[in-house]
Scaffold this motif. Structure first.
Motif, mmCIF file in Angstrom:
data_model
loop_
_atom_site.group_PDB
_atom_site.id
_atom_site.type_symbol
_atom_site.label_atom_id
_atom_site.label_comp_id
_atom_site.label_asym_id
_atom_site.label_seq_id
_atom_site.Cartn_x
_atom_site.Cartn_y
_atom_site.Cartn_z
ATOM 1 N N TYR A 14 4.464 -9.431 -6.217
ATOM 2 C CA TYR A 14 3.314 -9.815 -7.047
ATOM 3 C C TYR A 14 3.417 -11.291 -7.425
ATOM 4 C CZ TYR A 14 6.123 -9.914 -11.347
ATOM 5 O OH TYR A 14 7.049 -10.234 -12.312
ATOM 6 N N SER A 15 2.324 -11.816 -7.951
ATOM 7 C CA SER A 15 2.245 -13.143 -8.575
ATOM 8 C C SER A 15 2.744 -14.256 -7.664
ATOM 9 C CB SER A 15 3.031 -13.152 -9.893
ATOM 10 O OG SER A 15 2.665 -14.271 -10.670
ATOM 11 N N SER A 16 1.962 -14.572 -6.663
ATOM 12 C CA SER A 16 2.327 -15.641 -5.742
ATOM 13 C C SER A 16 1.955 -17.009 -6.306
ATOM 14 C CB SER A 16 1.640 -15.420 -4.391
ATOM 15 O OG SER A 16 0.257 -15.175 -4.577
ATOM 16 N N ALA A 17 2.607 -18.044 -5.753
ATOM 17 C CA ALA A 17 2.339 -19.438 -6.137
ATOM 18 C C ALA A 17 2.478 -20.305 -4.897
ATOM 19 C CB ALA A 17 3.305 -19.900 -7.224
ATOM 20 N N TYR A 18 1.617 -21.313 -4.767
ATOM 21 C CA TYR A 18 1.705 -22.232 -3.639
ATOM 22 C C TYR A 18 2.948 -23.103 -3.787
ATOM 23 C CZ TYR A 18 -3.174 -21.042 -2.592
ATOM 24 O OH TYR A 18 -4.321 -20.379 -2.273
ATOM 25 N N TYR A 19 3.720 -23.225 -2.692
ATOM 26 C CA TYR A 19 4.909 -24.083 -2.708
ATOM 27 C C TYR A 19 5.170 -24.573 -1.293
ATOM 28 C CZ TYR A 19 9.786 -25.580 -3.081
ATOM 29 O OH TYR A 19 10.954 -26.310 -3.040
#
Length: 670
Positions: A14-19
């Protein structure tokens, strides 16, 4: 929309972030780096994983983001800033113990910051507002790093979990600010994400949605968060949907959902953009009243005034109403013409008149139509000179969408439908697009006979016009001959530029009403004739009549209120010689002020009628009207909307009795 390829069947993600060139997300999948503790449900605690992009899709081999950032507790969610060299992530405040009691809620969540030094993340530092008494978690950093959004259950909020925001001032985070009840509710708001375009996405179970946690969005205008917009299915569902991230255009992104039992991450691409908080369509104004406020003595036997409007049209008179065909730059002149030669004797005024359309997306369509009848929707009158338009999108309010500058659509059933025209610009240097939208409501009827307009005798346009040439409005009788004996007296400006009233306003306005009534009768006959033979033409006519009737009804109510205020205002309220006004005048003038501020297109005449016996009081009466005008101008009314006048009237001839000095407030035009 599809499940991301790295989401497993048995574990939670869950809860992805661009990196960098991939995603960082939270997962309880097992790792072999070191042992972490399990939950009572025999699941691993959460760690932060990174998955790179392979070609146009995500790879299937996630790895631990950083060994240095791992703890024996739940780690994440995270966000990144400063070109991915800074991480802000959530974890427990105390992570030094070797064993975790999963039932112990005293170890609160906080936000921690770490910097990437080479290829290693340094020792995390605690966010200055972390607390032992409440949770601080789920950070999201704005594109420029100036705003930090997060979730907390700190006291003073609206419910369980609320979203807060801090701003960076002199390299220090300001005190957290609750986003307010436009965003937060008595329920839980969580997983905020602020996109590169400044749009806030978040999950909530307090706002009305499809069930469980749903994803909503809002944008900030003039310092205030606008009405939230629920994200449409299939992103939102009856299950828990949360943790959405997207590019600046909401064209692609990722979100989390438990719709298959476990928490999984899904990727999506939008074929049709969503538009929210759209402006209401404003109609462009091309008709104006032209006047000149300066007094020039005129030999009316040998000369007359003439307006030249710069579009080939001329009208005689000191004041004139004129309608242009459209926007443009026009050179306007007011000349004094010699009757004998027809030549210009004196040029009174000359100026450039620039007529502009509202800068907006524009919907051209009928206001009313029949079900199952094709309607043409056009966007060709859109006026957005600073926007390089890429495409036009239509939402017809009945679940159907379309795109293009001109489209056709029909409705299956009757009702009122809100039509939205959305416009996307070309991408800028950062790859972002501008989104502009406007909305308009149209009415659809099933039965053509239901569209027959009201009978003329039942409408607000009804007037009794006698064969003797006298006009009756309500209980007031005005004889045309005596009314035309009203004398306009031009007053000095007293240093304030105000418009001067012209005589016969009431009668001229009434003449226009009679003309409209006549047009209405003629068009009504056409409507009845066309109803069966040409329904489209009949409906267009009906729409035109309804629009005019609504405008007339509104003006009727405003004029009625102004008449009431005129009768309540006593000349004794004003001491014109000392330029003072008694407290008794304030409530009336404040009501007048409210009418003007809430109806910005209205222009008002402030007039005083005096009898011939008091004709020496012209100057005093003029100062009284100016005093009222000053009161309104000082409180926000534009001077060009106000006109003052003093009339010498033969009241006996007009059939009027009582006080010979009286004040009136009257609409000049809207």
């Amino acid at each position: 929309m599809k499940q991301a390829p790295f989401s497993s069947e048995k574990d939670d993600e869950y809860s992805s972030a661009y990196y960098k060139e991939g995603l960082v997300f939270c997962s309880n999948r097992r790792t072999d780096l070191f042992v972490t503790f399990s939950t009572p449900e025999d699941k691993e605690l959460f760690n932060m994983f990174y998955v790179p992009i392979q070609g146009d899709s995500l790879g299937k081999a996630p790895a631990i983001l950083s060994v240095e950032l791992m703890t024996n507790f739940n780690d994440g969610p995270a966000c990144f800033g400063a070109n991915d060299s800074i991480i802000l992530f959530s974890r427990n405040n105390e992570v030094n113990s070797k064993k975790r009691d999963t039932k112990d809620d005293r170890n609160k969540l906080g936000i921690f910051t770490s910097h990437l030094i080479g290829t290693v993340w340094n020792e995390p530092k605690a966010f200055e507002y972390n607390s032992k008494n409440h949770h601080i978690t789920m950070p999201s950093l704005s594109k420029d790093g100036s705003q930090l959004f997060f979730v907390s259950d700190m006291s003073g909020g609206f419910g369980g979990l609320d979203i807060y925001m801090c701003e960076k001032v002199n390299n220090t985070w300001s005190k957290p600010i609750n986003l307010g009840n436009e965003i937060n509710t008595k329920g839980n708001e969580s997983f905020p994400f602020i996109s590169a375009s400044g749009e806030l996405f978040f999950a909530s179970n307090g706002h009305k949605g499809l069930g469980g946690l749903d994803i909503f969005s809002s944008i900030k205008k003039n310092g205030k968060w606008q009405k939230i917009l629920p994200i449409k299915a299939p992103i939102n569902s009856e299950f828990d949907d949360f943790g959405l991230i997207t590019d600046c255009n909401f064209e692609s992104g990722y979100f989390s959902s438990n719709r298959k039992g476990n928490d999984d991450i899904y990727e999506f691409r939008t074929k049709f953009p969503q538009f929210s908080n759209c402006d209401t369509l404003k109609e462009n104004q091309y008709c104006f009243l032209f006047y000149d406020e300066y007094y020039t003595p005129l030999d009316t036997l040998n000369t007359y005034y003439e307006w030249v409007f710069g579009d080939g049209m001329k009208i005689k008179g000191k004041e004139a109403e004129h309608c242009y065909e459209g926007p443009g730059n026009y050179e306007v002149e007011l000349n004094i013409i010699d009757k004998r030669t027809g030549e210009v004797f004196l040029q009174q005024t000359k100026y450039e008149f620039e007529l502009l359309d509202f800068e907006q997306a524009y919907i051209s369509c009928v206001d009313e139509s029949l079900s199952m009848h094709p309607i043409k929707f056009e966007a060709s009158k859109t006026n957005l000179p600073t926007v390089d338009i890429a495409n036009y999108y239509w939402d017809f309010g009945d679940g159907f969408l379309d795109e293009g500058i001109d489209v056709n659509h029909y409705y299956n059933r009757e009702g009122d439908y809100k039509v939205i025209l959305g416009i996307l610009s070309e991408k800028d240097s950062l790859g972002c697009r501008k989104k502009i939208c406007v909305e308009k409501t149209i009415t659809i009827n099933d039965n053509p006979t239901a569209l027959i307009p009201m009978n003329l005798e039942d409408s607000n346009l009804q007037r009794n016009i006698s064969s003797t040439g006298e006009s009756f409005i309500g209980q007031q009788q005005i004889n045309e001959t005596s009314f035309r004996k009203s004398k306009l007296v031009q007053l000095p400006s007293n240093g304030i530029s105000t418009m001067k009233a012209f005589s016969l306003v009431f009668f001229e306005s009434f003449e226009k009403e009679k003309q409209f009534a006549k047009e209405y009768e003629e068009m009504y006959e056409d409507f009845e004739h066309d109803l069966n033979s040409n329904p489209a033409k009949a409906l267009a006519l009906k729409s035109h009549l309804n629009s005019r009737r609504k405008s007339n009804a509104k003006m009727h109510l405003i004029e009625k209120e102004l008449q009431a205020l005129s009768s309540q205002f006593q000349c004794s309220y004003i001491e014109a010689e000392t330029q003072t006004m008694s407290d008794s005048a304030t409530p009336i003038l404040n009501r007048l002020l409210k009418i003007l501020l809430t109806n910005p297109l209205i222009e008002l005449k402030i007039g005083v009628h005096i009898s011939k016996a008091n004709s020496g009081n012209f100057d005093i009466a003029g100062k009284a009207t100016q005093l009222i005008a000053d009161y309104l101008v000082e409180r926000g009314v534009d001077t060009v909307r106000l006109r003052t006048a003093v009339y010498e009237t033969t009241f006996e001839e007009a059939g009027m009795k009582g006080d010979m000095n009286r004040l009136e407030f009257k609409v000049i035009k809207e």
